[in-house]
Design a protein around this motif. Structure first.
Motif, PDB file in Angstrom:
ATOM      1  N   VAL A   1       0.827  -1.211   0.000  1.00 60.55           N
ATOM      2  CA  VAL A   1       0.000   0.000   0.000  1.00 60.55           C
ATOM      3  C   VAL A   1       0.862   1.261   0.000  1.00 60.55           C
ATOM      4  O   VAL A   1       0.448   2.312  -0.505  1.00 60.55           O
ATOM      5  CB  VAL A   1      -0.971  -0.023   1.208  1.00 60.55           C
ATOM      6  N   ASN A   2       2.078   1.160   0.527  1.00 61.76           N
ATOM      7  CA  ASN A   2       2.991   2.298   0.525  1.00 61.76           C
ATOM      8  C   ASN A   2       3.467   2.652  -0.876  1.00 61.76           C
ATOM      9  O   ASN A   2       4.001   3.748  -1.100  1.00 61.76           O
ATOM     10  CB  ASN A   2       4.207   2.006   1.411  1.00 61.76           C
TER      11      ASN A   2
ATOM     12  N   GLY B   1     -10.076  -9.937   9.320  1.00 59.58           N
ATOM     13  CA  GLY B   1      -9.864  -8.690  10.040  1.00 59.58           C
ATOM     14  C   GLY B   1      -8.398  -8.333  10.185  1.00 59.58           C
ATOM     15  O   GLY B   1      -7.987  -7.201   9.901  1.00 59.58           O
ATOM     16  N   ARG B   2      -7.603  -9.283  10.629  1.00 54.96           N
ATOM     17  CA  ARG B   2      -6.169  -9.032  10.787  1.00 54.96           C
ATOM     18  C   ARG B   2      -5.515  -8.775   9.433  1.00 54.96           C
ATOM     19  O   ARG B   2      -4.610  -7.931   9.322  1.00 54.96           O
ATOM     20  CB  ARG B   2      -5.506 -10.217  11.495  1.00 54.96           C
TER      21      ARG B   2
ATOM     22  N   LEU C   1      -2.879  -5.190   5.498  1.00 55.65           N
ATOM     23  CA  LEU C   1      -2.818  -4.703   4.123  1.00 55.65           C
ATOM     24  C   LEU C   1      -3.021  -3.197   4.061  1.00 55.65           C
ATOM     25  O   LEU C   1      -2.345  -2.486   3.299  1.00 55.65           O
ATOM     26  CB  LEU C   1      -3.877  -5.391   3.259  1.00 55.65           C
ATOM     27  N   ALA C   2      -3.962  -2.680   4.846  1.00 56.31           N
ATOM     28  CA  ALA C   2      -4.329  -1.269   4.761  1.00 56.31           C
ATOM     29  C   ALA C   2      -3.329  -0.358   5.453  1.00 56.31           C
ATOM     30  O   ALA C   2      -3.172   0.803   5.071  1.00 56.31           O
ATOM     31  CB  ALA C   2      -5.721  -1.052   5.343  1.00 56.31           C
ATOM     32  N   THR C   3      -2.648  -0.863   6.489  1.00 56.12           N
ATOM     33  CA  THR C   3      -1.646  -0.043   7.186  1.00 56.12           C
ATOM     34  C   THR C   3      -0.250  -0.233   6.600  1.00 56.12           C
ATOM     35  O   THR C   3       0.592   0.655   6.704  1.00 56.12           O
ATOM     36  CB  THR C   3      -1.576  -0.395   8.684  1.00 56.12           C
ATOM     37  N   GLY C   4       0.011  -1.410   6.028  1.00 55.49           N
ATOM     38  CA  GLY C   4       1.362  -1.727   5.584  1.00 55.49           C
ATOM     39  C   GLY C   4       2.305  -2.025   6.729  1.00 55.49           C
ATOM     40  O   GLY C   4       3.522  -2.118   6.533  1.00 55.49           O
TER      41      GLY C   4
END
Length: 259
Positions: free
Chosen positions: A135-136, A156-157, A162-165
């Motif tokens: 994602v970055n 969830g995890r 994935l969304a935070t990287g």
């Protein structure tokens, strides 16, 4: 003659495949993929090999990701083809009738985390770090990571990672069920060998059948892998991805605009 980009050794019916680009943190590129594909075929086909270990050379990394410099020249079709190429090689590892274990020594990020997850199970050194930081770059994992990470640690995890990287350490990976064992780095390969020594005296057809049967739990629908590859190709053409790749190569923070 084998390329030195991946080292290959067989002892006691166990093959050790060592990705050997420590100066690049063992990053995956086309040459690594080509050689890995060939060596996995060798493991499967050679009757004297009963099981295998995949690991990385050096003190810092298992595989710290893909070679980002190769992304700059890709358009959507070639990006999707690259993702499918990686997926097919990792599918071959996952579907191998012989146990292939990841011995994760250090960073397993991006494509490296995806490679580790394609193995039948994972052992980690106590300094290992896992993550999908695509994602970055304005991307998502393209080699099966969105699918296998969900299968291994839950939706969830997975979406959080994935969304935070963000990266997780070895103990967290163990608690999540991503790795089976955490050991001191000096004991990593010996621990993997000790497990495979037990596997290697079992009936080979029964081991192969066990792998195949367990894999069926996740094989009902492969559409997710195709969707992942298509989205990987599409994202490569966004302004955000071009910014993310350039920022990574220029070692500066990326500024994303949602376009």
């Amino acid at each position: 003659m084998l390329s030195d980009i991946i080292l290959f050794d067989v002892q006691d019916h166990i093959a050790v495949i060592t990705i050997n680009r420590p100066d690049k943190l063992n990053a995956l590129n086309k040459s690594v993929f080509d050689e890995l594909d060939r060596l996995v075929d060798t493991v499967i086909e050679r009757p004297d090999i009963r099981s295998a270990i995949i690991t990385g050379a050096g003190e810092k990394a298992f595989v710290a990701g893909a070679d980002i410099g190769e992304f700059s020249s890709l358009d959507s079709p070639s990006g999707e083809a690259l993702a499918r190429r990686g997926q097919l090689i990792f599918d071959k590892i996952e579907s191998s009738p012989k146990i292939i274990v990841a011995a994760v020594n250090g960073y397993a990020l991006g494509g490296g985390c995806e490679l580790a997850m394609a193995c039948h199970f994972r052992l980690a050194s106590d300094n290992a770090k896992f993550g999908q930081p695509e994602v970055n770059l304005g991307l998502l994992p393209g080699y099966g990571g969105t699918q296998r990470l969900t299968q291994l640690i839950g939706k969830g995890r997975t979406i959080e990672l994935l969304a935070t990287g963000n990266m997780i350490d070895a103990l967290t990976a163990f608690n999540y069920g991503l790795v089976n064992h955490v050991v001191d780095r000096s004991e990593l390969i010996s621990k993997a060998r000790s497990i495979l020594a037990v596997v290697n005296v079992k009936a080979p057809l029964a081991v192969a059948a066990s792998i195949k049967a367990a894999q069926q739990a996740y094989d009902a629908d492969k559409a997710g892998y195709l969707t992942e590859a298509r989205l990987f190709g599409e994202l490569l053409q966004t302004a955000d991805c071009k910014e993310g790749v350039n920022a990574f190569l220029e070692k500066r923070p990326a500024v994303f605009k949602g376009s």
